[in-house]
Design a protein around this motif. Structure first.
Motif, PDB file in Angstrom:
ATOM      1  N   TYR A  44       0.745  -1.293   0.037  1.00 26.35           N
ATOM      2  CA  TYR A  44       0.053   0.037   0.000  1.00 26.35           C
ATOM      3  C   TYR A  44       1.017   1.203  -0.091  1.00 26.35           C
ATOM      4  CZ  TYR A  44      -4.406  -2.371   0.931  1.00 26.35           C
ATOM      5  OH  TYR A  44      -5.386  -3.359   0.870  1.00 26.35           O
ATOM      6  N   MET A  45       2.025   1.347   0.788  1.00 31.46           N
ATOM      7  CA  MET A  45       2.805   2.368   1.125  1.00 31.46           C
ATOM      8  C   MET A  45       3.733   2.584  -0.099  1.00 31.46           C
ATOM      9  SD  MET A  45       1.616   3.851   3.574  1.00 31.46           S
ATOM     10  CE  MET A  45       0.001   3.604   3.136  1.00 31.46           C
ATOM     11  N   THR A  46       4.001   1.448  -1.163  1.00 36.77           N
ATOM     12  CA  THR A  46       4.951   1.441  -2.129  1.00 36.77           C
ATOM     13  C   THR A  46       4.288   2.250  -3.208  1.00 36.77           C
ATOM     14  OG1 THR A  46       5.703  -0.637  -1.434  1.00 36.77           O
ATOM     15  CG2 THR A  46       6.080  -0.050  -3.714  1.00 36.77           C
ATOM     16  N   THR A  47       2.979   2.335  -3.399  1.00 36.31           N
ATOM     17  CA  THR A  47       2.406   2.979  -4.632  1.00 36.31           C
ATOM     18  C   THR A  47       1.584   4.214  -4.447  1.00 36.31           C
ATOM     19  OG1 THR A  47       0.632   1.407  -4.641  1.00 36.31           O
ATOM     20  CG2 THR A  47       2.531   0.936  -5.905  1.00 36.31           C
ATOM     21  N   PHE A  48       1.271   4.538  -3.194  1.00 32.77           N
ATOM     22  CA  PHE A  48       0.399   5.528  -2.896  1.00 32.77           C
ATOM     23  C   PHE A  48       0.534   6.846  -3.423  1.00 32.77           C
ATOM     24  CE2 PHE A  48       2.855   6.714   0.877  1.00 32.77           C
ATOM     25  CZ  PHE A  48       2.441   8.174   0.991  1.00 32.77           C
ATOM     26  N   LEU A  49       1.958   7.200  -3.350  1.00 30.06           N
ATOM     27  CA  LEU A  49       2.084   8.626  -3.936  1.00 30.06           C
ATOM     28  C   LEU A  49       2.069   8.962  -5.355  1.00 30.06           C
ATOM     29  CD1 LEU A  49       5.355   9.448  -1.892  1.00 30.06           C
ATOM     30  CD2 LEU A  49       3.048  10.628  -1.571  1.00 30.06           C
ATOM     31  N   CYS A  50       2.370   7.695  -6.035  1.00 29.02           N
ATOM     32  CA  CYS A  50       1.878   7.686  -7.619  1.00 29.02           C
ATOM     33  C   CYS A  50       0.395   7.864  -7.759  1.00 29.02           C
ATOM     34  CB  CYS A  50       2.439   6.268  -8.197  1.00 29.02           C
ATOM     35  SG  CYS A  50       2.088   6.174  -9.798  1.00 29.02           S
TER      36      CYS A  50
END
Length: 428
Positions: A93-99
């Motif tokens: 979840y935290m790997t892609t949320f900024l994208c």
């Protein structure tokens, strides 16, 4: 949000881990109430002993009502533009949320569901656009056991089937959703955060008369079925399968059973392995050389084990930040079985060649420029638990089926403020 079953454990975990570095004032815990459990088609109450009615949590959809009753939604809308909901402890979840947040801003999405490729009839909820008889449309999650019959009953005789690319046209829901805070708050204040309820009985007999104790429940993602009807803009972001849904939700026995059937294990080992794979693939996409994974057999089944690469959020919370920290990715080499841990906000690495284990840690008030780093040591080793250890080991190991033996680690640690340079084993 916790339940009565999980609240004490969650609070103890945060205390024992010092809230994983967060200021405790940043963490707000709300505890949902429980509802009566039912035991058969006559809707008779399930009991615990002769005088106690059995209760169960109402489901993760309660988070919306809890934000309303606690007045948190009014506070959040005063100083936040976006809110991110996630569940099931998926490690990425935290790997892609900024994208995903960038996609929401670029396309003006008030609701953005994080998805992944999905095979037809795979046991994962799907995102679909549903149209009401009056012409209104809603983009929302449809449970996998409802999608196929719904399609067949509405002019699609092929049902839920794969397209020319080998995937279902209905992407899989990872249960990560980004909302525009203003539109979300307006809706919650109007509806009090109420979410559609359902019952999902698991029958114990062929006649389907009795089942395991069930309750009325609700799902977090079903708020979309009402929020989408208020003329907000809804969409989804689909990531490659490698950056999709990897929850830690199955026991080690269940994980092994699923693994042997060729299905996603969704256990602790696969959830941890997904993080290593994602970080290794980030490096590869930038142009780094990263060794192929090896397949290990744990108590929870077969598992691909990539080099154990971990980037702390202050170093690289997204791929864009990682690219900036590695100006020459072709000079980055990670060998099979390597362990790499990098932590530090102001940190740049020109060249890195790792066969073994390394840990780089830079305090917030310091900067570090690594001009060249070459590591050759015994490193770390993942070792399967034996039968006795699988019984007596701490739970954190038992749910994985393995332990980590740290033989040798090259440690580069900056503990004093200032600008530092590391080259050929020297820190100056």
């Amino acid at each position: 949000m916790t339940s009565h079953d999980t609240d004490e454990g969650v609070r103890n975990m945060l205390k024992e881990t010092d809230s994983f570095g967060m200021n405790p004032q940043q963490i707000i815990i709300v505890t949902q109430e429980e509802v009566v459990a039912l035991k058969d088609n006559e809707m008779r109450f399930a009991t615990e002993g002769p005088y106690r009615i059995k209760t169960k949590p109402h489901g993760h959809g309660d988070i919306h009502h809890m934000l309303y009753t606690s007045t948190l939604v009014k506070k959040l809308v005063s100083f936040r533009k976006w809110v991110y909901f996630f569940q099931d402890s998926s490690t990425l979840y935290m790997t892609t949320f900024l994208c995903s947040l960038g996609v929401s801003i670029k396309y003006g999405f008030h609701i953005n569901t994080v998805t992944m490729p999905r095979k037809a009839k795979e046991a994962v909820g799907a995102i679909a656009e549903l149209e009401h008889q009056d012409g209104r449309k809603v983009m929302a999650n449809v449970e996998y056991n409802q999608l196929d019959p719904m399609l067949r009953a509405n002019g699609h005789p092929e049902g839920d089937s794969n397209g020319p690319d080998g995937w279902s046209p209905f992407p899989g829901n990872t249960n990560g959703i980004i909302y525009s805070m203003r539109e979300y708050a307006d809706h919650i204040l109007e509806t009090k955060g109420e979410v559609p309820e359902f019952i999902n009985p698991k029958y114990l007999d062929a006649a389907k008369t009795t089942f395991e104790a069930v309750r009325l429940e609700c799902m977090m993602q079903d708020i979309q079925k009402t929020l989408c009807l208020t003329n907000v803009r809804s969409g989804f972001t689909r990531y490659p399968e490698e950056f999709g849904y990897f929850p830690c939700k199955n026991s080690i026995a269940k994980a092994k059973e699923l693994s042997q059937k060729g299905l996603p294990a969704h256990g602790a080992a696969s959830a941890e392995g997904a993080l290593y794979r994602a970080n290794c693939l980030f490096l590869r996409k930038l142009g780094a050389t990263v060794a192929e994974p090896t397949v290990r057999e744990w108590a929870g089944g077969a598992q691909e084990m990539w080099p154990a690469v971990v980037f702390d959020p202050d170093f690289a919370p997204c791929m864009r930040e990682l690219r900036d920290k590695l100006p020459a990715p072709s000079r980055i080499k990670i060998a099979s079985g390597a362990s790499v841990h990098i932590q530090g906000r102001d940190l740049k690495i020109d060249s890195m060649d790792i066969e073994g284990a390394v840990s780089v840690q830079v305090m917030p008030e310091a900067s570090l420029h690594i001009e060249s780093l070459r590591v050759r040591n015994r490193g770390h080793e993942f070792v399967a638990l034996d039968e006795e250890e699988q019984i007596s080991a701490p739970e954190i190991l038992k749910i994985r089926g393995y332990k980590l033996q740290r033989h040798e680690t090259e440690v580069i640690e900056v503990t004093e403020p200032g600008e530092w340079i590391y080259k050929d084993g020297l820190l100056r």
